[in-house]
Design an enzyme around this catalytic site. Structure first.
Site, short mmCIF file in Angstrom:
data_model
loop_
_atom_site.label_atom_id
_atom_site.label_comp_id
_atom_site.label_asym_id
_atom_site.label_seq_id
_atom_site.Cartn_x
_atom_site.Cartn_y
_atom_site.Cartn_z
N HIS A 62 0.83 -1.21 0.00
CA HIS A 62 0.00 0.00 0.00
C HIS A 62 0.87 1.27 0.00
O HIS A 62 1.80 1.40 0.79
CB HIS A 62 -0.89 -0.03 1.25
CG HIS A 62 -1.94 1.03 1.24
ND1 HIS A 62 -3.17 0.83 0.63
CD2 HIS A 62 -1.97 2.28 1.72
CE1 HIS A 62 -3.90 1.93 0.76
NE2 HIS A 62 -3.19 2.83 1.43
N VAL A 81 1.74 -1.75 5.65
CA VAL A 81 2.73 -1.73 4.57
C VAL A 81 2.35 -2.70 3.45
O VAL A 81 2.98 -2.72 2.39
CB VAL A 81 4.13 -2.05 5.15
CG1 VAL A 81 4.22 -3.52 5.55
CG2 VAL A 81 5.23 -1.69 4.19
N GLU A 82 1.29 -3.48 3.68
CA GLU A 82 0.88 -4.45 2.65
C GLU A 82 -0.50 -4.07 2.10
O GLU A 82 -0.60 -3.23 1.23
CB GLU A 82 0.94 -5.87 3.22
CG GLU A 82 2.38 -6.22 3.64
CD GLU A 82 2.55 -7.65 4.12
OE1 GLU A 82 2.27 -8.59 3.38
OE2 GLU A 82 2.99 -7.83 5.29
N MET A 83 -1.57 -4.62 2.68
CA MET A 83 -2.90 -4.32 2.12
C MET A 83 -3.63 -3.19 2.85
O MET A 83 -4.60 -2.64 2.33
CB MET A 83 -3.77 -5.57 2.14
CG MET A 83 -3.31 -6.63 1.15
SD MET A 83 -4.44 -8.05 1.22
CE MET A 83 -3.81 -9.07 -0.11
#
Lengths: 360, 360
Positions: A106, A148-150
């Site tokens: 993200h 930091v991901e979804m």
């Protein structure tokens, strides 16, 4: 073999195993029927990938659950942005990983570690590089929520799924005994069920373990022998040729900080035990040739170089060019048959589906 | 119907067509065998999606080319970052588009327009919202190079493909008469060939056009009649129910600047003709229900609302609730059968494959 850098009882135990493996290797090389002995030693150390879908603890793998899990795995709308799916970082087309070195999530943020492969992940002792998730259903909840991901939340995911009737119907079919089956737990269970079918049997090495001595060529056999003799197999063993236990990265010699960034202390963050500083789950080596770059830092792009590094920092051994090539040839024999996956057609969003959100 | 906002000869011509369509509609509603007349009028206005793959100009669609094109379509390594593929924005699981409103590309940059669908795109008169690419092979070269999308270069793409022998072999098979087939042109041709199979026949409306009067229910027939009577079909006609010609967005009434951002003058950027300011290719409406949000700006999330807006700004008509619902019911009949696509296993990168690059 020079033993340095020991930090606690745990690494000592592992180093002892290394020595034992070396001892087994001596036994192989000194025997008469060398080919038979190699196969026998390999069979004691490794296990073939089965051709049937494995059972998953507390989560029966049904067709309905797998179909649902496949859709969830490929659905980017479980992320806040609407453009990142599980498959973005665990791309089934590229060995179950992304381009690397570490994953992009993200907001174009770069994650701290390389995405581990989903292929055969069901056979690992635990999930993530540090084993912080006991199983795939626990793992599946992590990246969805990681900023930091979804960058989503369980509530957002459930709102998204409830907004599309086709998903609600599929959850009911996948979890037929539950009154309100659209839950974050079941979301994770369905993904785990799908990931359980992502196994890759029938690699040349599997055929070899099943008795076909011709499944490996001479170089691959030499590589296998070296892999056991040198001590690689003391950490990389079992069905996944790794992924079964935890070991210090840099058991003998500290890797460079680019390979082993100082701030990431690995399993220490999970256990808070001093001996677990810079300890990681041994990398499962199934299909390893399909997924450079290597190590949790993703800084080594060549498999041959990765082999050389590991021999040096884990075993204190400087391999020659031929030895590295032989081991790489063996590692190439770990590439199995990847399952055929039909790309899923996903339910269409509705007026109640949360809008994509690109910001923090 | 009040006619305002004319800017040049071109819109006048189009508005004249609108009136002609309205005239046809009157003919329909006044006749005796109303059902037969509706079908006849529909057949004169639209064409069914064929069940066979269409021929593509200057690019024979062969199995080898389609297989290669499928891999290229799904391969994120044709982007500089290594994580954006054609399928990222033209997601085959979500109607051939992304989550919207507009696409997110390299560096988390937001593009200026909504991704158009790849499904049935082969039937459009030209590609992109402004028709700046004559065909899909020309279109395919755009996003790869756009800094806001994949941010790659033709050289980078060709280096990437040449670095993986499996790709080189596939290019040779797809373009058997060429000495050096790994070119950016052929990259685009292969993607075009794959996209030519992304057609969605057998929608209820196709069955209706082929003579099955029961393929549409009464509400859908009422919607179809309204769609022609009101004038929608004067721009949205032909095989793709749109995508055949260019029209001003806001022919009668200027839409709000959120729907029609002032800076994006549409086809004017292509032709430099004053009359083409805010002119766009009419949106192809095949499978339109599968792919909110709507318009090039992606600002309208409900199909019903999109219908209402279009009637108002293009035709000067304020539709009632029932009329909007009827037209939406008709639009739902445009959802066809999406092809089954097996997710491709991609070649593995090598030491000569360009590294991912996340920066500018």
């Amino acid at each position: 073999m020079k033993l340095i850098g020991r930090k606690s009882a745990v690494p000592v135990l592992r180093l002892a195993r290394t020595l034992r493996a070396a001892a087994v290797a001596i036994l192989i090389s000194s025997s008469a029927g060398a080919d038979d002995d190699l196969m026998e030693a390999a069979r004691q150390t490794f296990k073939p990938i089965p051709s049937v879908v494995p059972a998953v603890k507390d989560n029966p793998v049904t067709h309905e659950k797998v179909e649902l899990g496949k859709m969830l795995f490929f659905d980017p709308r479980v992320s806040a942005s609407g453009i990142i799916s599980c498959n973005t970082c665990h791309n089934l087309g590229t060995g179950g990983v992304d381009a690397g070195p570490t994953s992009v999530g993200h907001g174009w943020q770069r994650g701290p570690r390389r995405a581990p492969t989903v292929y055969n992940a069901v056979f690992n002792v635990a999930q993530f590089w540090d084993g912080r998730a006991a199983d795939l259903k626990t793992q599946a909840k992590g990246p969805v929520q990681a900023s930091v991901e979804m960058n989503a939340t369980p509530d957002r995911v459930i709102s998204t799924l409830n907004s599309m009737n086709d998903y609600v119907v599929m959850f009911k079919k996948a979890f037929p005994n539950e009154v309100a089956p659209v839950t974050f737990d079941n979301f994770a269970r369905a993904i785990e069920a799908f990931e359980a079918i992502l196994i890759t049997p029938a690699a040349p090495f599997d055929q070899y373990l099943e008795g076909n001595t011709n499944a490996l060529d001479d170089q691959q056999k030499a590589g296998l022998k070296l892999f056991m003799e040198t001590g690689c197999a003391s950490c990389h063993n079992g069905i996944n040729v790794g992924g079964q236990d935890y070991f210090p990265f840099g058991a003998i010699k500290k890797p460079s900080t680019s390979l082993l960034p100082i701030a990431d202390k690995g399993r220490f963050a999970v256990t808070k035990v001093a001996g677990d500083e810079y300890v990681f789950r041994s990398a499962p080596l199934r299909n390893v040739a399909l997924r450079p770059p290597y190590f949790h830092s993703g800084q080594v792009w060549s498999l041959k170089r990765a082999v050389g590094v590991m021999a040096e920092v884990q075993l204190g051994v400087k391999l020659g060019d031929k030895e590295e090539n032989d081991i790489v040839a063996f590692l190439n024999s770990l590439t199995g048959q990847l399952p055929k996956i039909e790309y899923p057609i996903l339910p269409t969003r509705t007026d109640t589906t949360p809008l994509p959100s690109l910001g923090k």
